[in-house]
Each structure stands twice: as C-alpha cells, then as structure tokens.
Design an enzyme around this catalytic site. Structure first.
Site, PDB file in Angstrom:
ATOM      1  N   ASP A 174      37.043  32.834  45.151  1.00 59.99           N
ATOM      2  CA  ASP A 174      36.961  33.784  46.266  1.00 59.99           C
ATOM      3  C   ASP A 174      37.142  35.219  45.785  1.00 59.99           C
ATOM      4  O   ASP A 174      37.475  36.093  46.591  1.00 59.99           O
ATOM      5  CB  ASP A 174      37.996  33.441  47.336  1.00 59.99           C
ATOM      6  CG  ASP A 174      39.431  33.590  46.815  1.00 59.99           C
ATOM      7  OD1 ASP A 174      39.638  33.372  45.610  1.00 59.99           O
ATOM      8  OD2 ASP A 174      40.327  33.926  47.613  1.00 59.99           O
TER       9      ASP A 174
ATOM     10  N   ASP B 134      39.636  39.607  47.378  1.00 63.17           N
ATOM     11  CA  ASP B 134      39.596  38.159  47.551  1.00 63.17           C
ATOM     12  C   ASP B 134      39.900  37.823  49.003  1.00 63.17           C
ATOM     13  O   ASP B 134      40.315  38.672  49.798  1.00 63.17           O
ATOM     14  CB  ASP B 134      40.531  37.430  46.576  1.00 63.17           C
ATOM     15  CG  ASP B 134      41.996  37.631  46.888  1.00 63.17           C
ATOM     16  OD1 ASP B 134      42.321  38.301  47.892  1.00 63.17           O
ATOM     17  OD2 ASP B 134      42.836  37.113  46.136  1.00 63.17           O
TER      18      ASP B 134
END
Length: 656
Positions: A575, A532
């Site tokens: 993300d 991420d």
C-alpha cells in the site's frame, strides 16, 4: 703463585688505586728526605737507597697499572662483542665501545618508536577502512567475544562507539539473533566457513541480514577466532517477493501463447520457460529450468543453433529459421533478443520460437505446381508473392485482395511501385534489391489495416532457376501483431505495476533521477510525497485480498486525479505510493497538494458494493537544488510519513 693469581684477579679500580697510592707515597718520601744529612748514610749510600726505593715504586706502579689495563680490557671484551652485534649499519664506528653502544641503542629506540607509530597509523587506517565498508564487520575470538566491530555494526545493534570490545557475542546480538547464529558459530570455530541469513527484529526495524563467517587459523591450524561480515538484504527480500508475484502473472500470459518462450542466462542455462515446452518437447517446465541449451536440444540440435546463440550473447538481435530432425523435420522461427544490463553487458537473452513448419513447407512446394502453390498459399495467413526482374507481380495469393482492397486480377501483372504508396515502395525497395543480389532479406514494418495499427514481418527470398541464375524474388509478409503486443507487454510489465497500471519501483527510480537532474539545472524546487493507506492490513484481513486490490486501484485513481499530468505517481509495494512533484513554487504548495489528496480520499470507497472509509497518511520531503541522491530524499519522506502516522494518521507531515 697463589699470590700472583690473587693479584691478577683484582678489580681494575682496585689495581689502579694501589698503583696511584704507591706512586704518591714514593713522591712524599723523596720530598721529606733531608737534603743536608751528613750521617753515615749521607754519602753515596743514602742516595743509592733513595733511588732504589724510587725505582721500586715506579715498577710497582707500572705493574699495577698494567694489571688494571688488562682487567679493563678483559671486562670490555663482552661489550665489544655486543657492539659488533647491535651496531646499526648507518652509525659511525668511533672506536669507543661505550659510545658505539650508546649510539646503537639510541638508534634502536628510535626505530622502536617509529614502529610503534606505524602500528598506530595502521590500526587507524584499518579502523577508517572498516568504518566505511557498506557492511557490518566484526572479529570474534575463540571464546565468542567480540574483539573488534566497525561503526556500522555498533550502530546496527545499538552499541555506543568503543564499548563493543570484549563484549560477548550473545550480549551484542541479543537472544533471538544469537540463537539463529550460534550453530554457524560452532561450525566456523571448528574450521568450516559459514554463510546464512538471519532475521533481526529487536533493534527497532525488521531487517534481513546475509552473514558470512570466515575462520582465522594459527600456524598450527588451530582456530583462533573468525571474521563476521553481515549485509542488509531487506530490500532484496522485498524485491524477491514482488518479483515472485510478477513472475506468476507473466507465466499466466506466456503459458497461453502458442510459442516456445524462454529466458536463458549468459551461461546458457534456462531460467524461465513456458508450458508450450511440454507440448512441443514433452518436457515439463520445472524439469527444463537449470538445464543448459545443449541438454535440452541435444548435441545435434545445439550444434545447429550455437552460432546464433554466440551472436545474441554479443548483443545482436538474432532471427533465423531452423529445421529440427529430432522433432520430425519441423521448421521453427527463432527470435533471440539480448538482455542488456545498465552497464551495457549482455546478461542473457529472451528466446521466442515459433513453429513455422506449415509456412516453410508452403514455400518449398511453390516450385512443384502453380495449382498446388495456389491452394497452399491462399490458405496461409500471410501475403505470398513472386516478383520478376521488372518488379512486376507474377504471383499473388488470395490475402493480397484484402491487403490491396482489389481483386487478384487487378494485382497480378502490375508493377509493385503502382500498387504501393511512395513511402511503402521506398521501404520495400531496398530489401527487394538485397534479394535480387542473392541475399535473403527480412525486416519488420507497421501498417494500418481495417482501421487498426498492425505489425508485420516481411521476407524477400531470391529464386533461382535450374542453372542457378536469379529468376526473381519471392515475397512473404506475416502479421506478427500478436507477438509484438506480447513483446511490448513484457516490456510494460518490467516498468509498471500490474495491478494499478502505475509506474513501478524501477520506473520510479528513473523518474526521480530525471526530476532531480532537472531541478539542479533549472534551480526550481521539487518534492517527494510518500503515502500509504491507513489500516490497509485490516481491510485485507476482514474483506479479503480481492477487496484490498480494489481499494489499491481506487486509491491510485484518486491520486492521479489529485495531481497534475506532469507529476509522477508510482506504487512501490503493498500500500506504499510515492508522488514526484515538480515546479518553482512546490516548496510552499506541497502542503496544498497533500490536503487535496486527503480530501479526495475522504469520500467512501465502494468495496464490493459496500461503502468503506479509507484514509491516508503522507510524508513530504522538499528536495534541495544540490541534492543528488534520490534514496536520501525518499528516506526523508518516509521519516515524515512515520511522523504523520504518529500524529494520528489521516494527515501529513513535512520533513525538516
């Protein structure tokens, strides 16, 4: 009489003792009598007295013996009645009351022990079943004290095994969760079942639970407690959020198409429809949702299409034309595509309805006049032709000039086989023969036109003269490229992330299962990387969501350049990205790939013309050859990602 009554009430032991005592005294007296006594009583008189005493003693002994026997019999009567009641059907009848009672009581004790053992076994089985149910299960009494909770419940709320018994529900759930649940506890304790959702935040990880309360009623309808069942629906909540965003993009596309597009479930309720429904049917989309097909089309309209709906719900793709009297006699082309789940069951269907009134009217007006037919067909965006028994074109509309790249004079009158390639002729021939047999034949095909690949829908319709003899075949070819592209785009949307173009969660799950299967077959290692973007929320908060989208796209692009083409890069949500690595040396080289990715992200990102530093944290989990559960491998990689974040971010960690 009183004396006799007193004697008859003597205990059996006392009566027997008296009888034996009299007998012993008599025998002693007889023994002590002198055998040679010559006094006055020594003659027959003395002998008579001794005999009399002996007889009296025997009578008294017998009397008290009978009395003792009657007393014993009277005292044994209740025991005999008890024996008849408790005697086990499998125990033998010995005639001995005490022995029979002893045997019956021993059997009853054995049965009681067996019942106790069965009860313990049942409780153990109940605990085993409850602990293996993939949900949180508990029983709460009328005082809101937890009497029972399975192991999942204890683990989910951080309680040691066995310590939940008689714990107050408020203590187990915590203040926040209890505040959400308490109104529903009041409802269930009043006898009403309850179902609700609650947010759990105090146990270390935020999760959503769907909770069901079911009251337990006594014989007098009094609520004695309730059963609580909770299931984790966190992933469902996330999926709902992702689906909402995808649906918004899908609506933007479909609302701008000149066709009625809808999704209808197995019970024939509309679950989606585009804005064109308001244009054609004068019904706003939000008013259509939830209605049945019968309610939207009316009874007459529904009767006209119900047979086709039955076919598509049986798994068959259905296309048909229909004239609607409710819409001024307009003609529509219906295309129904079944929606099949992973198990092969049809759960609904996609509906695309095109207004083909103009095309249909053109077909019908062919019979009126060649001149009128020419004017009409030449203006149609389709190839219209008439082919006779010898397979020669007897009529072609103007678009044929562009299709064959020659004037109509060199087309009409020619054999179809002379104008088409061998492959094209073989493809059209079988459908043309169907039309010559009196059947309408429709099919789709692909062809290159003007240097691009196009999709077409062809139809061959048998033509009959006034005597209903087959006179020839009318052909019509429509360019359906736009519809096909939309159809393909809908399929892509279901398997790709619309922002980055990467495979989405659905496609990732498929790819991961395939990679793990290959690893098991080949014995080669495979690895999963969970990534991420560090501090991505700050980017959204400070620069806006548009900037965040640019960062996500650039991040995805750099990921693709950092791995091989055979590796799979997917975006799960937000993300969060994952990479599937395959190869015989991945167990040692996955760290090199992670280092390469971190280096690739070290160059500043251009966010709306402003350089921005972006870094990533990576968790790595190397799969084992015998792994068969992708979720376990993903969870290991996720745990390694958290370890990388804890280590300061912009780094990677490998799961043990």
């Amino acid at each position: 009489m009183r004396f006799l009554g007193l004697i008859t009430t003597l205990p059996a032991r006392t009566a027997l003792s008296i009888s034996l005592l009299i007998l012993v005294i008599t025998l002693i007296g007889i023994t002590l009598m002198p055998s040679g006594h010559t006094g006055p009583l020594s003659d027959g008189y003395g002998s008579s007295i001794g005999q009399t005493i002996l007889v009296a003693a025997l009578i008294m002994s017998t009397f008290f013996g009978v009395l003792a026997w009657r007393t014993i019999h009277r005292q044994l009567a209740p025991l005999q009645q008890l024996r008849s009641r408790v005697r086990h059907p499998d125990s033998p009848h010995s005639g001995d009351v005490i022995a029979d009672l002893t045997s019956a009581i021993e059997l009853l004790l054995q049965e009681q022990q067996a019942l106790r053992q069965n009860d313990q076994s049942s409780q153990q089985r109940l605990r085993l079943i409850a602990d293996n149910i993939p949900a949180l299960v508990a029983y709460v009494d009328a005082d809101c004290k937890v009497v029972f909770a399975n192991r999942r419940y204890e683990t989910a709320y951080g309680v040691a095994a066995g310590q939940v018994n008689n714990m107050a529900a408020a203590d187990l759930l915590g203040p926040d969760v209890y505040a959400q649940s308490e109104p529903y506890m009041r409802d269930v304790l009043s006898g009403k079942p309850a179902i609700f959702e609650r947010l759990v935040t105090h146990t270390g990880a935020v999760r959503w639970e769907r909770v069901s309360y079911m009251p337990e009623l006594a014989a007098d309808d009094r609520v004695t407690g309730f059963i609580a069942l909770a299931e984790d629906i966190t992933e469902l909540k996330r999926a709902q959020h992702t689906f909402a965003r995808s649906e918004m993009r899908l609506r933007m596309i479909t609302d701008n198409m000149p066709a009625l597009i809808a999704y209808i479930d197995h019970e024939q309720h509309y679950r989606f429809c585009n804005a064109y429904y308001e244009t054609i049917l004068n019904l706003a989309p939000e008013k259509v949702l939830g209605l049945t097909v019968r309610e939207v089309t009316g009874e007459a309209g529904y009767n006209a299409i119900t047979g086709h709906i039955t076919r598509v719900l049986q798994g068959e793709r259905v296309r048909f034309e229909q004239q609607s009297d409710l819409l001024g006699g307009r003609y529509f082309l219906h295309d129904y595509l079944p929606d099949v789940d992973a198990s092969g069951a049809v759960i609904g269907f996609y509906s695309m309805v095109l207004d083909i009134t103009e095309r249909k009217l053109a077909e019908l007006h062919q019979r009126a006049s060649e001149t009128l037919l020419r004017h009409v067909t030449d203006s149609l965006p389709a190839l219209v032709s008439y082919i006779d028994h010898d397979e020669r074109y007897q009529f072609n509309n103007l678009p044929h000039e562009k299709w064959f790249d020659r004037p109509l004079a060199q087309i009409t009158g020619q054999r179809v086989a002379d104008l088409l390639t061998a492959d094209e002729y073989a493809q059209h021939k079988k459908y043309y023969d169907q039309a010559r047999a009196g059947k309408v034949a429709r099919f789709e095909f692909e062809a290159r036109q003007n240097g691009s690949q196009r999709y077409y829908q062809a139809a061959y319709l048998p033509q009959f003269d006034e005597q209903q003899h087959l006179s020839g075949v009318c052909g019509m070819i429509n360019d359906i490229t736009t519809l096909k592209l939309v159809e393909n785009q809908l399929r892509v949307l279901a398997r790709h992330d619309t922002l980055t173009g990467l495979p989405n969660r659905n496609q990732f799950d498929e790819k991961l299962a395939e990679a793990m299967a290959r690893s098991r077959r080949s014995g080669h290692a495979m690895a999963l990387m969970f990534l991420d973007i560090d501090h991505f929320k700050a980017i959204n908060d400070t620069l806006g969501h548009h900037s965040g989208d640019e960062v996500l796209c650039e991040f995805a692009r750099r990921l693709l350049h950092s791995v091989r083409q055979t590796d799979t890069v997917s975006r799960l949500a937000g993300d969060e990205f994952v990479i599937i690595l395959e190869g015989p040396q991945l167990s040692t080289e996955s760290a090199k790939v992670a280092t390469k990715i971190i280096t690739a992200m070290s160059t500043d990102f251009d966010v709306l013309g402003v350089p921005r530093q972006v870094s990533t944290s990576i968790g790595i989990a190397v799969g084992k050859v015998d792994d068969n559960d992708g979720s376990v491998l993903l969870r290991r990689a996720d745990e390694a990602l958290y370890a990388a974040k804890a280590a300061g971010r912009n780094t990677f960690r490998s799961a043990p």
